[in-house]
Design an enzyme around this catalytic site. Sequence first.
Site, PDB file in Angstrom:
ATOM      1  N   LYS A  83       0.823   3.600   0.528  1.00 54.35           N
ATOM      2  CA  LYS A  83       1.115   2.064   0.977  1.00 54.35           C
ATOM      3  C   LYS A  83       1.433   1.245  -0.354  1.00 54.35           C
ATOM      4  O   LYS A  83       2.632   0.574  -0.328  1.00 54.35           O
ATOM      5  CB  LYS A  83      -0.107   1.687   1.702  1.00 54.35           C
ATOM      6  CG  LYS A  83       0.172   0.335   2.336  1.00 54.35           C
ATOM      7  CD  LYS A  83      -0.935  -0.223   3.061  1.00 54.35           C
ATOM      8  CE  LYS A  83      -2.481  -0.055   2.382  1.00 54.35           C
ATOM      9  NZ  LYS A  83      -2.734  -1.202   1.249  1.00 54.35           N
ATOM     10  N   THR A  84       0.564   1.199  -1.214  1.00 53.24           N
ATOM     11  CA  THR A  84       0.852   0.534  -2.366  1.00 53.24           C
ATOM     12  C   THR A  84       2.103   0.880  -3.084  1.00 53.24           C
ATOM     13  O   THR A  84       2.868  -0.224  -3.592  1.00 53.24           O
ATOM     14  CB  THR A  84      -0.396   0.710  -3.277  1.00 53.24           C
ATOM     15  OG1 THR A  84      -1.612   0.186  -2.719  1.00 53.24           O
ATOM     16  CG2 THR A  84      -0.370  -0.122  -4.586  1.00 53.24           C
TER      17      THR A  84
END
Length: 689
Positions: free
Chosen positions: A48-49
């Site tokens: 996600k990051t």
Amino acid sequence: MTRTFHLHSGGFASIRLDLERDLNDAQRAAVTCGEGPKLVIAGAGSGKTRTITYRVAYLMAKGLQPSQILLATFTNKAAREMLSRVEALTGSDVGKVWGGTFHAIGNRLLRQFGQVIGLKPNYTILDEEDQRDLLKVCMAEAKIKIETKRFPSPAVLGELISFAFNAQQPIGQIVESRYPPFVEWTAELVDVARRYEAKKRSANAVDYDDLLGHWLKLLEEHPELARRFGGAFRALLVDEYQDTNAIQARIIERMAEQNGRNLMVVGDDAQSIYRFRGANYDNILRFPERNPGTELFKLEVNYRSTPQILAFTNASILHNEHQYRKQLIAQRPGGLRPVIVPVNDIYQEAAFVAERILQLRDEGCGLEDLAVLYRAHAHSSILQAELIRRNIPYEVRSGVRFFEQAHIKDVVAHLKVLDNPFDEIAWRRLWLMLPRVGNVTAARLWQAVIQRANPLDATLEPALSAQVQLAARPAFTRFQHDLRALRTAAAEDAAPAALVQAVLDTSYPEYLRTQYESAASRLEDIQQLGVFARSYRSLRSFLSELVLLGELYGQEVAASSADQERLVLSSVHQAKGLEWRAVFLLRMAEGSFPSDVALGEEGGEEEERRVFYVATTRAKDELYITYPLMDLSLRGNNQLLLQPSRFLREIDAGLSEQGQVAQEMGSDGVRQDQDDYAQERWPDAHGDS
């Protein structure tokens, strides 16, 4: 063959992003998508990051100025990490990106535009201590007669007001649903809250919630500013959207209305576990309904866990009806299946976990790569004692170490004066719990009772109430009544566990509810203290062991000061976003996980299953799940049979491995060891008190 995309922008040097190499297909699609509302469902461990970072870099490479990008996160640390990665990717200064928490961004906007709603640029931000002090002033001005311990403290009142704001519900409704003991005070609570708002306005001050409330006010009451913001921020991104509350969702989606809905929200509906803080699950679940034309992306490739762990977690979350369906796919090779270990009781559970941790360390796994997770902080009490005895260094990330918590010390103070009536510190702690009793009165009381042969007997004499203010005497008389009941129980040679329960039968729970936040979890802590006390035959041996645990903990800290290797103990909620090589999950039995309280709320079972999902997806290589077969109740010596959690029973047995604990680690042996441990250090500990 790898394709490299060369992106050029008017205001920046050439930015080279190798999207083909650095991103998988789903990540790349989300990063390079066009304008309009976007929802990225990012499964656990799916990068996600990385996706958000590359999205910001991609937008800059496409020509957006950093000042035209707003990135809202839930911690400033997360924002700094993401923006530092963007800077490394682009080689550009990202200092002008509006990155940070909702509160931090709100503060920046209010410093510039707050005057239009009557807020001067030099306003003060109240921290929690400031808030409590101001509420205390408001309570005094409201002339609330506090003759007993029934009215909530400023800390509890601040918690109540904040939850009402974040949930966008009237205070009366919140009191009725979450704080029923305070219903009789509803009118006074509303009055104090009104005074609090007025005080803040006159002082040109705001609290943390106001940073959101005033931001929303700017948007909804001043359309020209909303349009200005829309023009200024060409791209809006929000991380962890499943954790937003009603106010945060209204703010960001209102902002997006002014910029063509160029809003990308990223999160995982399966990790929405903060309803108790006011998070609104519908924010992410119904985002497409509120934002027509939303494009949906799913990140399902997991880079963290083995296929066996993911098969187990996928099978669990599948039972939730309300969700975005997805299937986590392991990128790693095969490993071990999760191990489900039934244990006789919580003593054997602690012994098993501690023993297995030592084995893993001997096998080369550092303590910092191991974690023990639990649904409630109280579930760690027995394990903490076991770890201290075995000299296993650990850190608690779910709060203060169990035996150091204020409410635990309150209960222990009740027991200390029964065992040693000359314990001045314990007496002072008890007296200072009483309304209208301060240090001066406590000193006067001590001088009165220390002159007598037995301070406990002296404290119970009706004449002693003359030492306190007239307004404090009803509460002092009630305290004497409670203390008399405790002394009677002690005189009958009650076991330590029974004496802990006797404290719970006094007015102390009422004091706890009014003075401390999160009262329900604190009461559960005290119940666990009683279970821990079952291991000891006398009050003195129990109190002595508590001292020893503190002594051993101090030695452990001193010995490990240069060695930072520590086992992590954490609630599941505190563990979100983290990962460890091996994870132990405690108390997976009905009544403990899922929580009975949560099951009584609408949508509670599905949220509890999401909590379980978060817990299991923290493990990279090994996952151990334990559940006790017997519940050692606090009252009497009843032993209730427990069922494994429904979350375990609903998963195909072939997806896990059944563990077994050898008989020599049985609970009776552990309890005997505990008594012998204290006996070794205090030879008289198990004699008559």
